[in-house]
Write an enzyme that holds these catalytic residues in place. Structure first.
Site, PDB file in Angstrom:
ATOM      1  N   ASP A 124       1.158   1.248   7.960  1.00 44.94           N
ATOM      2  CA  ASP A 124       2.094   0.985   6.357  1.00 44.94           C
ATOM      3  C   ASP A 124       3.775   0.883   7.160  1.00 44.94           C
ATOM      4  O   ASP A 124       4.008   1.542   6.162  1.00 44.94           O
ATOM      5  CB  ASP A 124       1.493   2.218   6.158  1.00 44.94           C
ATOM      6  CG  ASP A 124       2.514   0.641   4.134  1.00 44.94           C
ATOM      7  OD1 ASP A 124       2.733   0.067   4.596  1.00 44.94           O
ATOM      8  OD2 ASP A 124       2.253   1.572   3.222  1.00 44.94           O
ATOM      9  N   SER A 181       9.761   1.117  -1.276  1.00 45.85           N
ATOM     10  CA  SER A 181       9.335   1.793  -0.137  1.00 45.85           C
ATOM     11  C   SER A 181       9.705   1.421   1.087  1.00 45.85           C
ATOM     12  O   SER A 181      10.705   0.423   0.489  1.00 45.85           O
ATOM     13  CB  SER A 181       7.928   0.758  -0.744  1.00 45.85           C
ATOM     14  OG  SER A 181       7.065   1.884  -1.897  1.00 45.85           O
ATOM     15  N   HIS A 211       3.124  -2.904   3.190  1.00 47.47           N
ATOM     16  CA  HIS A 211       2.840  -3.277   2.601  1.00 47.47           C
ATOM     17  C   HIS A 211       4.125  -3.873   2.129  1.00 47.47           C
ATOM     18  O   HIS A 211       4.177  -4.858   1.154  1.00 47.47           O
ATOM     19  CB  HIS A 211       2.419  -2.257   1.362  1.00 47.47           C
ATOM     20  CG  HIS A 211       3.539  -1.424   1.120  1.00 47.47           C
ATOM     21  ND1 HIS A 211       3.689   0.178   1.480  1.00 47.47           N
ATOM     22  CD2 HIS A 211       4.032  -1.345   0.100  1.00 47.47           C
ATOM     23  CE1 HIS A 211       4.543   0.326   0.357  1.00 47.47           C
ATOM     24  NE2 HIS A 211       4.460   0.326  -0.332  1.00 47.47           N
TER      25      HIS A 211
END
Lengths: 488, 488
Positions: free
Chosen positions: A89, A168, A58
């Site tokens: 992901d 992230s 992402h």
């Protein structure tokens, strides 16, 4: 002792954690011909063996430009996506300029950390520009939804450190090993200081999958089963009350088990692991759902099932492949939206992205088509339902505007089963084009002559340069026989 | 000065209204109606919900009966009449009720109770721009009269009828009174309508017009209430010249039939999908489905086919099929509404259910689905929503009722089944089940052995032991406080 380890860890993490800055473009499914809106964001990544960078999918979705930067080197280097796996992901980046790796080593993957053990999260979360470190405790190891894909669930580890945007893709470390990739926080206001990381079995699977130069999707046995706890049900299936086995309640056509398993089969073991009546198996001494055995496998591999069928035990080898019947529910990131424009009528395949923009505008028939598409195995008839997604107002289509959102059944007498059927069906000879929809909606009737005149006008007015876009690389439809673009 | 004059004019109007009041002797024409309401609990069909009361203003009719809206007395346990300004009370029976038209006639238990009252006769139909009064009762029995202006006359939705009937849009300022659930609309001492909905913010409401009341009372007069007929078709306007050409509609007027219920008035007269209805009973229809009403001007077809004709009267259609005009005749009826697998309305009736081994089966109704709230299409089990909403496609045969597993009352006997709900039952021990009565019969005749329930959706099959089900019935009933385990 711990202090020493921590120093080493910090040194290694500093050397090998990178800031990933991305400019991305998100397609607009309301106006599928537009290149979409540009936005920029920041995440983290880390260097693994082979001079590759691991980050979240992402972070780099829809990336048009990626730069990476290390703590010790002020320069920004251009990076490219080598592999992306939206279902788990994860993404792998490459940096062409070798000087980027000067002074780096790489981080090694560890195992699954113990509950209550301490981990450190490295990244570049909001609140500053330099590397941040947060410590957290492992609080849960369980299956969890991976929100990026919109439909997948895999093993995930919950920690009590908040994971914020910018974390992230960063490494989560214990002593000198990576034990996870920080990837999502908790949605909503009910919980605080909850973060999730992708554990190493998922990362390892990704790394192994791309060894052949191409990422394949996760595989699935594509059956539904129910626990076999009820004594009457056990008796009916001729099973002793030994607490073992689950019963197959549905086999998805076109799925891995199609032709191998049947409704009513009792699954007794999977790859030699005994299946309990609640569907769990023991793996490395811990109870996990039987799907975990399949999760760790790759397309083309087999899973060996001991099956109780019609009063006899049999062994069945099931070759595994992705569950493409559910691909409709995956949010699409890279491929540009496909569409066909005809006299102001916009046709698009039914996708999660389209449903997201239609939301309130979708009527009950369309909503049900979407929610029941896989479970009702509608893909056998119509691998890719086509929706009249919009009617671009023009003097030639004033009576057709109310039809937006209808599901196309046939065009000029030809059944529409995928978007690629639309073009040829529209090209059929005749003075009028007749488009029929599912249910009792009126047909749309257009004069070919009028469409020929209105199309250039509509394209100019709405800034549309291409009348259609139907080929965008590989598409995963549940029916293999249906058209595919060139695979890359 | 200008505002002063305005005030004077208003005062004058009020004085005149007051004068008219004395002539009308209104006190002797309305009664307070008190209804005790207690709906059934669709999720726990063996019990009722908490009771509550509704009050309204009923109109005394010339025959010594009382008219109210059906909504006032829906799901009643008791209805009482009360003389304004006195405590004198009398019970009442509902003589005829129509939930679609939202009207009900009450018969006082003691005929002499309304002695001395002057029944209100029905007045002529109103037109937009006409003035009337809305009557309310004060707590002390005084009559409150407010001027109402008729804003619109047209076909629109009724609370329990999507297709709609003729209704008046009224503008009136109504104070909040506890007797306001149903209010009469009066003009020159005659009943001209019943207010059924009112929005305090916009000060606008809707009223059931006199002609609807007239038809209702005529129908009810013979003691056998037939109801308003229905055509049983879906149609679409024919304004689009391209569509007209495609369906070969003759010049000017007509609507296109997109679906026909073969059991309905139109279906049995021979109408088919694709027909163009040009006129009904000699009244020409325009492209939007309006006929020219002698009183109201262009009015929707709904009034022409549902209010003007009575059940059993002759239906005449002039249609165009494949470009050829033809006349079709039939008889107006309500079968398209009444003869259905899943009824839309089910007031006053206790839901049917059957409990076996803790498995609760119910017969699907619109009322059950509505129990899921405003968002029932999203929240209720999707298969049930589908069967109800697309009944003509999915469950056209009215004899095939939908029996479904609504919930499982946890008990040892149904271990492993407790997570299932909303499953449509297809077979029990191989026999197709199309009603709870059929289900009950198969259960009764199976004294021992397996009970194999087969459902439309996953998990497909649940098994119980027949003898054990019988043995445990009383225990489960006791545990959950259910005195009757079936109501077929």
């Amino acid at each position: 002792m711990l202090g020493c380890g921590q120093d080493g860890q910090l040194r290694e993490a500093k050397k090998n954690t990178v800031m990933v800055e991305v400019t991305s473009q998100v397609w607009d499914y309301r106006m599928p011909w537009n290149p979409g809106t540009v936005s920029s964001g920041r995440g983290a990544g880390f260097i693994v063996a082979g001079k590759k960078i691991i980050t979240n999918a992402h972070v780099v979705s829809g990336a048009r430009n990626i730069t990476v930067q290390r703590e010790a080197d002020p320069r920004r280097y251009s990076a490219k996506v080598k592999h992306v796996a939206h279902d788990c992901d994860l993404a792998m980046l490459e940096v062409e300029d070798e000087t980027f790796f000067k002074g780096t080593s790489h981080l090694d993957l560890g195992g699954i950390p113990e509950l209550e053990s301490v981990v450190s999260v490295y990244g570049f979360p909001i609140g500053g520009d330099r590397l941040s470190v947060t410590r957290g405790v492992v609080s849960r190891i369980d299956y969890n939804a991976y929100t990026h894909s919109g439909r997948e669930s895999h093993l995930a580890i919950q920690i009590d450190a908040a994971i914020n945007p910018g974390n992230s893709g960063g490494p989560v470390m214990q002593s000198d090993k990576v034990v996870g990739v920080a990837f999502q926080g908790f949605r909503g206001d009910v919980a605080q200081n909850v973060g999730y990381m992708i554990p190493t079995p998922v990362i390892r699977r990704f790394l192994k999958d791309v060894e052949d130069g191409k990422y394949d999707h996760y595989v699935d046995i594509a059956v539904r089963w129910m626990p076999l706890e009820n004594p009457a049900m056990r008796k009916y299936l001729n099973r002793p009350n030994d607490g073992r086995g689950v019963v197959v309640t549905d086999v998805f056509s076109e799925g891995s088990s199609d032709g191998y398993l049947q409704k009513g089969d009792v699954l007794l073991s999977i790859d030699g692991h005994a299946i309990e009546s609640d569907g769990s198996v023991r793996l490395e001494g811990k109870p996990v759902q039987l799907e975990e055995i399949v999760e760790r496998k790759f397309a083309g591999e087999e899973v060996r099932l001991e099956v109780w069928r019609e009063g006899k035990a049999e062994t069945v080898q099931v070759p595994l492949k992705p569950a493409d019947m559910f691909s409709m529910y995956e949010v699409l990131y890279e491929p540009p939206p496909r569409y066909v424009l005809y006299g102001g009528l916009v046709f698009q395949p039914l996708t999660a992205n389209l449903m997201a923009v239609m939301a309130g505008g979708a009527d009950l028939r369309l909503k049900q088509k979407y929610t029941m598409f896989a479970t009702d195995q509608m893909y056998r008839e119509t691998p890719e339902p086509v929706i009249l997604s919009a009617v671009l107002p023009d003097s030639s289509n004033v009576y057709l505007r109310g039809l937006a959102g209808q599901i196309v059944r046939e065009i000029n007498g030809k059944k529409i089963q995928t978007l690629t059927d639309v073009g040829p069906a529209l090209a059929a000879n005749g003075e009028r084009t007749v488009i029929r929809f599912e249910g009792d909606a009126r047909p749309a009737v257009l004069k070919r002559e009028e469409v020929d005149r209105s199309t250039p006008r509509i394209m100019a007015q709405y800034g549309i340069s291409e009348v259609s876009r139907t080929e965008v690389g590989e598409r995963r439809l549940a029916k293999g026989s249906f058209e595919k673009g060139d695979e890359k | 000065m200008k505002s002063g004059r305005f005030f004077l004019a208003t005062a004058l109007a009020l004085a005149m209204a007051g004068q008219a009041a004395e002539q009308d002797e209104p006190q002797g024409s309305v009664v307070r109606v008190r209804a005790a309401i207690q709906p059934y609990d669709q999720f726990r069909p063996w019990q009722k919900k908490a009771p509550y009361g509704l009050n309204g203003t009923g109109v005394v009719l010339p025959g010594g009966k009382v008219l109210v809206t059906a909504a006032l007395v829906a799901n009643r346990t008791e209805v009482g009449l009360e003389k304004p300004g006195s405590a004198e009370k009398c019970g009442a029976e509902v003589e005829a009720i129509d939930y679609e038209a939202n009207l009900a006639v009450l018969q006082p238990e003691r005929a002499e109770f309304l002695k001395g009252f002057r029944g209100l006769a029905l007045g002529p139909a109103l037109r937009a721009g006409d003035m009337a009064e809305v009557w309310q009762l004060e707590r002390n029995g005084e009559l409150l009269r407010n001027q109402a202006e008729i804003l619109t006359v047209g076909v629109g939705r009724y609370p329990n009828d999507e297709a709609g009937f003729l209704q008046y849009g009224v503008r009136v300022s109504l104070p909040k009174r506890d007797d306001s659930y149903t209010l009469p609309l009066i003009r020159q001492g005659q009943l001209v309508g019943m207010v059924m909905m009112y929005d305090r913010d916009s000060q606008e409401g809707t009223a059931i017009p006199g002609p609807m009341i007239e038809r209702f009372l005529e129908d009810a007069a013979d003691g056998k209430y037939d109801g308003f007929p229905t055509l049983g078709v879906s149609w679409t306007p024919l304004r689009d010249p391209n569509l007209r050409e495609e369906v070969q509609a003759p010049k000017g007027g007509g609507i296109l039939v997109t679906r026909v219920n073969p059991r309905g008035t139109a279906g049995r007269a021979g109408l088919k999908e694709g027909d163009v209805i040009l006129s009904v009973g000699g009244m020409k229809l325009d492209e939007d489905g309006n006929y020219r009403d002698s009183l109201y001007g262009p009015t929707a077809i709904g009034n022409l086919v549902r209010v003007r004709p009575t059940v059993g009267s002759k239906a005449r259609f002039l249609i165009s099929r494949d470009g050829k005009e033809m006349e079709l005749t039939g008889t107006y009826d309500r079968r398209a509404r009444d003869e259905v697998a899943i009824p839309t309305l089910s007031f006053d009736a206790q839901p049917r259910y059957l409990v076996a081994g803790g498995l609760v089966f119910q017969q699907l109704t619109g009322a059950y689905l509505q129990e899921w709230g405003d968002k029932w299409t999203e929240r209720a089990p999707q298969r049930l929503v589908e069967l109800f909403s697309f009944q003509q496609e999915k469950r056209a045969d009215p004899e095939k009722k939908v029996v479904f597993l609504s919930q499982v009352l946890p008990a040892a006997i149904n271990l492993g089944y407790q997570q299932y709900s909303g499953l449509v039952l297809e077979k029990l021990n191989g026999k197709e089940i199309h009603s709870l009565a059929e289900l009950g019969a198969v259960l009764d005749e199976t004294k021992e052995g397996n009970l194999v329930f087969e459902f439309m959706d996953d998990p497909g099959r649940l098994v119980l032991d027949a003898a054990e089900v019988k043995q445990r019935q009383e225990e489960i009933g006791k545990a959950y406080g259910i005195s009757e385990l079936r109501r077929l």
